[in-house]
Design an enzyme around this catalytic site. Structure first.
Site, mmCIF file in Angstrom:
data_model
loop_
_atom_site.group_PDB
_atom_site.id
_atom_site.type_symbol
_atom_site.label_atom_id
_atom_site.label_comp_id
_atom_site.label_asym_id
_atom_site.label_seq_id
_atom_site.Cartn_x
_atom_site.Cartn_y
_atom_site.Cartn_z
ATOM 1 N N THR A 13 0.831 -1.197 0.000
ATOM 2 C CA THR A 13 0.000 0.000 0.000
ATOM 3 C C THR A 13 0.869 1.253 0.000
ATOM 4 O O THR A 13 2.096 1.174 -0.120
ATOM 5 C CB THR A 13 -1.037 -0.045 1.160
ATOM 6 O OG1 THR A 13 -1.949 1.035 0.990
ATOM 7 C CG2 THR A 13 -0.389 0.049 2.529
ATOM 8 N N ARG B 29 -6.054 18.570 -10.027
ATOM 9 C CA ARG B 29 -5.544 19.883 -9.598
ATOM 10 C C ARG B 29 -4.376 20.291 -10.479
ATOM 11 O O ARG B 29 -4.348 21.394 -11.003
ATOM 12 C CB ARG B 29 -5.121 19.773 -8.119
ATOM 13 C CG ARG B 29 -4.535 21.006 -7.552
ATOM 14 C CD ARG B 29 -4.263 20.836 -6.086
ATOM 15 N NE ARG B 29 -3.360 19.704 -5.807
ATOM 16 C CZ ARG B 29 -2.984 19.326 -4.592
ATOM 17 N NH1 ARG B 29 -3.448 19.972 -3.539
ATOM 18 N NH2 ARG B 29 -2.165 18.313 -4.422
ATOM 19 N N ASN C 1 -0.114 -3.927 -6.185
ATOM 20 C CA ASN C 1 -0.647 -3.919 -4.810
ATOM 21 C C ASN C 1 -0.745 -5.326 -4.217
ATOM 22 O O ASN C 1 -1.073 -5.463 -3.048
ATOM 23 C CB ASN C 1 -2.004 -3.191 -4.731
ATOM 24 C CG ASN C 1 -3.157 -4.082 -5.121
ATOM 25 O OD1 ASN C 1 -2.999 -4.986 -5.934
ATOM 26 N ND2 ASN C 1 -4.318 -3.836 -4.552
ATOM 27 N N LYS D 172 3.476 1.281 -3.805
ATOM 28 C CA LYS D 172 2.885 0.504 -4.912
ATOM 29 C C LYS D 172 3.672 0.642 -6.222
ATOM 30 O O LYS D 172 3.758 -0.305 -6.986
ATOM 31 C CB LYS D 172 1.441 0.942 -5.163
ATOM 32 C CG LYS D 172 0.469 0.544 -4.059
ATOM 33 C CD LYS D 172 -0.943 0.900 -4.471
ATOM 34 C CE LYS D 172 -1.911 0.790 -3.319
ATOM 35 N NZ LYS D 172 -3.303 1.041 -3.694
ATOM 36 N N ALA E 123 -4.929 12.078 -10.235
ATOM 37 C CA ALA E 123 -3.955 11.557 -11.199
ATOM 38 C C ALA E 123 -2.859 10.771 -10.488
ATOM 39 O O ALA E 123 -1.740 10.676 -10.974
ATOM 40 C CB ALA E 123 -3.358 12.707 -12.016
ATOM 41 N N ASP F 167 -6.541 -3.459 -7.410
ATOM 42 C CA ASP F 167 -7.384 -2.259 -7.246
ATOM 43 C C ASP F 167 -8.335 -2.102 -8.439
ATOM 44 O O ASP F 167 -9.472 -1.661 -8.280
ATOM 45 C CB ASP F 167 -6.522 -0.988 -7.145
ATOM 46 C CG ASP F 167 -5.914 -0.817 -5.756
ATOM 47 O OD1 ASP F 167 -6.451 -1.401 -4.788
ATOM 48 O OD2 ASP F 167 -4.901 -0.099 -5.641
ATOM 49 N N GLY G 133 -16.214 3.904 -0.942
ATOM 50 C CA GLY G 133 -15.143 3.034 -1.433
ATOM 51 C C GLY G 133 -14.881 1.754 -0.654
ATOM 52 O O GLY G 133 -13.916 1.041 -0.958
ATOM 53 N N TYR H 289 -13.389 5.665 2.059
ATOM 54 C CA TYR H 289 -14.374 4.901 2.841
ATOM 55 C C TYR H 289 -14.452 5.367 4.282
ATOM 56 O O TYR H 289 -15.256 4.865 5.048
ATOM 57 C CB TYR H 289 -14.093 3.395 2.765
ATOM 58 C CG TYR H 289 -12.657 3.012 2.992
ATOM 59 C CD1 TYR H 289 -11.814 2.792 1.905
ATOM 60 C CD2 TYR H 289 -12.146 2.883 4.274
ATOM 61 C CE1 TYR H 289 -10.495 2.438 2.098
ATOM 62 C CE2 TYR H 289 -10.825 2.535 4.474
ATOM 63 C CZ TYR H 289 -10.006 2.315 3.379
ATOM 64 O OH TYR H 289 -8.689 1.977 3.580
HETATM 65 P P1 NAP Z 1 -1.943 9.838 -4.548
HETATM 66 O O1 NAP Z 1 -1.114 8.998 -5.464
HETATM 67 O O2 NAP Z 1 -1.276 10.610 -3.459
HETATM 68 O O3 NAP Z 1 -2.797 10.870 -5.477
HETATM 69 C C1 NAP Z 1 -3.588 11.823 -4.910
HETATM 70 C C2 NAP Z 1 -4.317 12.645 -5.996
HETATM 71 O O4 NAP Z 1 -5.206 13.508 -5.338
HETATM 72 C C3 NAP Z 1 -3.418 13.521 -6.852
HETATM 73 O O5 NAP Z 1 -3.923 13.541 -8.167
HETATM 74 C C4 NAP Z 1 -3.559 14.889 -6.212
HETATM 75 O O6 NAP Z 1 -3.470 15.993 -7.102
HETATM 76 C C5 NAP Z 1 -4.956 14.857 -5.699
HETATM 77 N N1 NAP Z 1 -5.076 15.718 -4.521
HETATM 78 C C6 NAP Z 1 -4.491 15.537 -3.316
HETATM 79 N N2 NAP Z 1 -4.831 16.545 -2.484
HETATM 80 C C7 NAP Z 1 -5.630 17.372 -3.192
HETATM 81 C C8 NAP Z 1 -6.314 18.589 -2.897
HETATM 82 N N3 NAP Z 1 -6.230 19.144 -1.675
HETATM 83 N N4 NAP Z 1 -7.072 19.154 -3.856
HETATM 84 C C9 NAP Z 1 -7.176 18.597 -5.074
HETATM 85 N N5 NAP Z 1 -6.556 17.440 -5.438
HETATM 86 C C10 NAP Z 1 -5.797 16.848 -4.498
HETATM 87 O O7 NAP Z 1 -3.041 8.939 -3.827
HETATM 88 P P2 NAP Z 1 -3.698 7.583 -4.356
HETATM 89 O O8 NAP Z 1 -2.890 6.434 -3.930
HETATM 90 O O9 NAP Z 1 -4.002 7.740 -5.801
HETATM 91 O O10 NAP Z 1 -5.049 7.539 -3.476
HETATM 92 C C11 NAP Z 1 -6.078 8.484 -3.678
HETATM 93 C C12 NAP Z 1 -7.267 8.175 -2.785
HETATM 94 O O11 NAP Z 1 -7.870 6.927 -3.151
HETATM 95 C C13 NAP Z 1 -6.912 8.029 -1.303
HETATM 96 O O12 NAP Z 1 -7.936 8.641 -0.545
HETATM 97 C C14 NAP Z 1 -6.923 6.544 -1.069
HETATM 98 O O13 NAP Z 1 -7.247 6.207 0.269
HETATM 99 C C15 NAP Z 1 -8.039 6.111 -2.011
HETATM 100 N N6 NAP Z 1 -7.937 4.700 -2.406
HETATM 101 C C16 NAP Z 1 -8.957 3.870 -2.044
HETATM 102 C C17 NAP Z 1 -8.916 2.542 -2.404
HETATM 103 C C18 NAP Z 1 -10.044 1.649 -1.995
HETATM 104 O O14 NAP Z 1 -9.866 0.428 -2.030
HETATM 105 N N7 NAP Z 1 -11.202 2.182 -1.651
HETATM 106 C C19 NAP Z 1 -7.831 2.033 -3.138
HETATM 107 C C20 NAP Z 1 -6.803 2.909 -3.509
HETATM 108 C C21 NAP Z 1 -6.878 4.246 -3.120
HETATM 109 P P3 NAP Z 1 -2.055 16.611 -7.627
HETATM 110 O O15 NAP Z 1 -1.613 15.676 -8.705
HETATM 111 O O16 NAP Z 1 -2.425 17.952 -8.134
HETATM 112 O O17 NAP Z 1 -1.150 16.623 -6.427
#
Ligand code: NAP
Length: 276
Positions: A62, A147, A86, A66, A124, A99, A240, A219
């Site tokens: 995680t 963003r 993952n 990843k 992204a 995922d 989620g 979630y």
């Molecule tokens: P990540 O790689 O850190 O990516 C985060 C994304 O969110 C980036 O595109 C970022 O934009 C954007 N972001 C962060 N803060 C922001 C803000 N204040 N305003 C606007 N955009 C913002 O994270 P990730 O691994 O992809 O995970 C993203 C989310 O999905 C998390 O909440 C995670 O817990 C959830 N998730 C859930 C599951 C599930 O099984 N339910 C599985 C995987 C992930 P920038 O590019 O502009 O920085």
């Protein structure tokens, strides 16, 4: 002898995976155990190799490992397409990405149509990459809003190299709304996650579309601000937790060869959520 699997991540403060998997093992009377292993970013390779040396069967990977994990295992086509691993099978040192399966399975479980539908993905990062691969693979027309538009463009350029038929573009949220009706909005950002529960990734001032289905990968909380907005505008909202459970169920099947008790895993995840 007890068979062992586990999860590596950092700082790994909150993970429901041990509870989900251990509940599943107990329900099926299996002598298996799922451990949590907090592995800092500078020793990811060791974090994979040491459990293997100790006879572990598999690992979940995680945040934030990843992408890096891809370097230490043989990724399957899906993991390569997403650019992130993952789930690892330590017996074969192969990696996959469940995922994608988790998201698409949960959308299908909620009867959300994807083929030919217009889907906006917010984000992204790694989760957005999995969403874009899964949704385009299911025949959806995907618009990515992030963003940083530059990061979204780089993500799509990279995903297009790996998946030449990728049907996706990058737009601002304004343009995505103006370009036509949105069938499904997927939040793949952490905006709105506990404790910042009053925040929404929907940009203020952009009219919220009526009747849209929102899938929020968050979630915790179970009902995010974005999900409330969807319902206030005549739409539907799905959290989620199901994605989390289904990605875990796929890993369980891969490691054990046994059909996962998905309902047991759901109950364990809901219990964890309620205890937070
Ligand atoms: P990540 O790689 O850190 O990516 C985060 C994304 O969110 C980036 O595109 C970022 O934009 C954007 N972001 C962060 N803060 C922001 C803000 N204040 N305003 C606007 N955009 C913002 O994270 P990730 O691994 O992809 O995970 C993203 C989310 O999905 C998390 O909440 C995670 O817990 C959830 N998730 C859930 C599951 C599930 O099984 N339910 C599985 C995987 C992930 P920038 O590019 O502009 O920085």
């Amino acid at each position: 002898m007890t068979q062992r699997v586990g999860i590596i991540g950092w700082p790994l403060t909150t993970t429901f995976s041990p509870a989900m998997h251990n509940a599943a093992f107990a329900a099926l009377g299996m002598d298996w155990h799922y451990d949590r292993m907090a592995i800092p970013p500078d020793i990811v390779r060791l974090g994979i190799l040491e459990p293997q040396r100790h006879g572990y069967i598999g690992l979940n990977v995680t945040i934030p490992h990843k992408e890096e994990a891809l370097r230490y295992v043989m990724p399957d086509e899906l993991a390569r397409a997403v650019g992130a691993v993952n789930t690892i099978d330590l017996r074969t040192m192969t990696g996959t990405n469940t995922d994608v399966y988790g998201l698409i399975t949960d959308l299908r479980a909620h009867d959300v149509a994807l083929e030919g539908r217009r889907v906006v993905v917010l984000g992204a990062g790694g989760a957005a990459r999995a969403a874009v691969v899964g949704l385009t693979g299911a025949g959806a027309l995907v618009v990515v809003v992030n963003r940083s538009m530059e990061r979204a463009r780089a993500m799509l350029a990279n995903l297009s190299l790996l998946n030449p038929r990728l049907n996706a573009e990058v737009l601002t949220l304004d343009d995505a709304v103006e370009a036509g009706p949105i069938d499904l909005l997927v939040n793949a950002t952490p905006v709105g996650m506990y404790p910042a529960v009053d925040e929404s990734p929907w940009v203020q001032g952009v009219p919220f579309p009526r009747g849209v289905t929102v899938y929020d990968m968050i979630y915790r909380p179970a009902q995010t601000r974005l999900m409330q907005q969807a319902e206030q505008h005549g739409g539907r909202a799905i959290g989620g937790l199901g994605m989390l459970v289904h990605q875990g169920a796929a890993a369980f099947k891969l490691w054990t060869g046994v059909e996962p008790p998905v309902e047991v895993m759901f109950e364990a995840a809901r219990r964890e959520l309620a205890a937070q």
